[in-house]
Scaffold this active site. Sequence first.
Site, PDB file in Angstrom:
ATOM      1  CG  ASP A 107       2.909  63.535  -8.225  1.00 39.53           C
ATOM      2  OD1 ASP A 107       3.838  62.769  -8.417  1.00 39.53           O
ATOM      3  OD2 ASP A 107       2.288  63.723  -7.662  1.00 39.53           O
TER       4      ASP A 107
ATOM      5  NE  ARG B 256       7.025  49.893 -11.829  1.00 40.53           N
ATOM      6  CZ  ARG B 256       6.879  49.140 -13.202  1.00 40.53           C
ATOM      7  NH1 ARG B 256       7.281  48.774 -13.964  1.00 40.53           N
ATOM      8  NH2 ARG B 256       6.174  50.748 -14.003  1.00 40.53           N
TER       9      ARG B 256
ATOM     10  CB  SER C 254       4.001  57.007 -12.524  1.00 36.64           C
ATOM     11  OG  SER C 254       3.354  55.381 -13.380  1.00 36.64           O
TER      12      SER C 254
ATOM     13  CG  ASP D  14       0.682  62.890  -3.605  1.00 42.58           C
ATOM     14  OD1 ASP D  14       1.507  62.846  -5.017  1.00 42.58           O
ATOM     15  OD2 ASP D  14       0.642  61.339  -3.382  1.00 42.58           O
TER      16      ASP D  14
ATOM     17  N   GLY E 187       5.853  59.067  -5.269  1.00 41.30           N
ATOM     18  CA  GLY E 187       6.749  60.016  -5.516  1.00 41.30           C
ATOM     19  C   GLY E 187       8.123  59.225  -6.436  1.00 41.30           C
TER      20      GLY E 187
ATOM     21  CG  ASP F 125       0.480  57.470  -9.480  1.00 31.35           C
ATOM     22  OD1 ASP F 125      -1.251  56.989  -9.850  1.00 31.35           O
ATOM     23  OD2 ASP F 125       1.272  57.198 -10.377  1.00 31.35           O
TER      24      ASP F 125
HETATM   25  P1  B16 Z   1       5.770  53.150 -11.245  1.00 30.30           P
HETATM   26  P2  B16 Z   1       3.898  60.230  -8.800  1.00 30.30           P
HETATM   27  C1  B16 Z   1       4.638  57.707  -8.665  1.00 30.30           C
HETATM   28  O1  B16 Z   1       3.944  58.586  -9.700  1.00 30.30           O
HETATM   29  C2  B16 Z   1       4.506  57.656  -6.856  1.00 30.30           C
HETATM   30  O2  B16 Z   1       3.552  58.175  -6.871  1.00 30.30           O
HETATM   31  C3  B16 Z   1       4.395  55.971  -6.520  1.00 30.30           C
HETATM   32  O3  B16 Z   1       3.859  55.721  -5.623  1.00 30.30           O
HETATM   33  C4  B16 Z   1       5.996  55.226  -7.761  1.00 30.30           C
HETATM   34  O4  B16 Z   1       6.288  54.377  -7.029  1.00 30.30           O
HETATM   35  C5  B16 Z   1       5.731  55.580  -9.005  1.00 30.30           C
HETATM   36  O5  B16 Z   1       4.992  56.528  -9.509  1.00 30.30           O
HETATM   37  C6  B16 Z   1       6.997  54.718  -9.753  1.00 30.30           C
HETATM   38  O6  B16 Z   1       5.444  53.739 -10.514  1.00 30.30           O
HETATM   39  O7  B16 Z   1       6.208  52.160 -10.564  1.00 30.30           O
HETATM   40  O8  B16 Z   1       3.645  53.179 -11.383  1.00 30.30           O
HETATM   41  O9  B16 Z   1       6.466  53.095 -12.808  1.00 30.30           O
HETATM   42  O10 B16 Z   1       3.030  60.741  -7.621  1.00 30.30           O
HETATM   43  O11 B16 Z   1       5.128  60.772  -9.503  1.00 30.30           O
HETATM   44  O12 B16 Z   1       2.554  60.676 -10.271  1.00 30.30           O
HETATM   45 MG    MG Z   2       2.249  61.577  -6.326  1.00 33.83          MG
END
Ligand code: B16
Ligand code: MG
Length: 220
Positions: free
Chosen positions: A10, A51, A119, A173, A48, A12
């Site tokens: 993963d 949006r 993300s 995480d 995770g 973030d």
């Molecule tokens: P975005 P990961 C996730 O990334 C984040 O944990 C989560 O907080 C966020 O809302 C999601 O990506 C979408 O991100 O708005 O940048 O498209 O932890 O899966 O790497």
């Molecule tokens: Mg994450």
Amino acid sequence: MAEIKACIFDMDGVLVSTEIYHFKAWKRLTETVLGFSIDEKFNENLKGVSRAVCVDLILQHAGLQKTPEEKAELAAQKNKWFLEYVQTEITPANVYPGVIEFLNVLKQSGIKTAIGSASKNAPLLVEKLGIKQYFDAVVDGNMITKAKPNPEVFLKGAELIGVSPCDCVVFEDAKSGVEAAKNANMHCIGVGSPAVLTNADFCISSFTEMSLERLKSVLI
Ligand code: B16
Ligand code: MG
């Protein structure tokens, strides 16, 4: 017999300390636009998750209803603030301690690597952090249609690197991400608290704890 042929990370909160900026941007949105606040405990539900689903969870939490257009505006505003934080505060120094060293160990051992992130900003971040060369594949939120805990993001990663799901170890995480890994029939090492990531095979608090031996212990 299962062996470890690939690690899927993963992004973030696992590779880089961006989760705090997602939280800051959502908190700013709820406080300045929606008139309430969210705390770190509630934020665990947003980690995770895509949006659009985050917007739904926040509105549900506050008992608010919005039109699809209004929801899209909320998501766009949050992303604008997130990107401002990223542009001003994220550098290669934000890659977590021990990550690069562990990626080098994997490369030397012939274990494939991929990113599996929800993300849509993952390509931008991977570029900004200068870590692209460490991965055989990057799956981001633009390439999938189903949010974690759906296993799509990790199954796509395994497919791109040509490894069976049962030979993959996911590093996550987020509660939703651990569920996604388990739904993909993969091993999962939690990065964070075992009290939160209850379904992970085991948890680490930092990649400085990782070694090939520790990785292999996930099979025991
Ligand atoms: P975005 P990961 C996730 O990334 C984040 O944990 C989560 O907080 C966020 O809302 C999601 O990506 C979408 O991100 O708005 O940048 O498209 O932890 O899966 O790497
Ligand atoms: Mg994450």
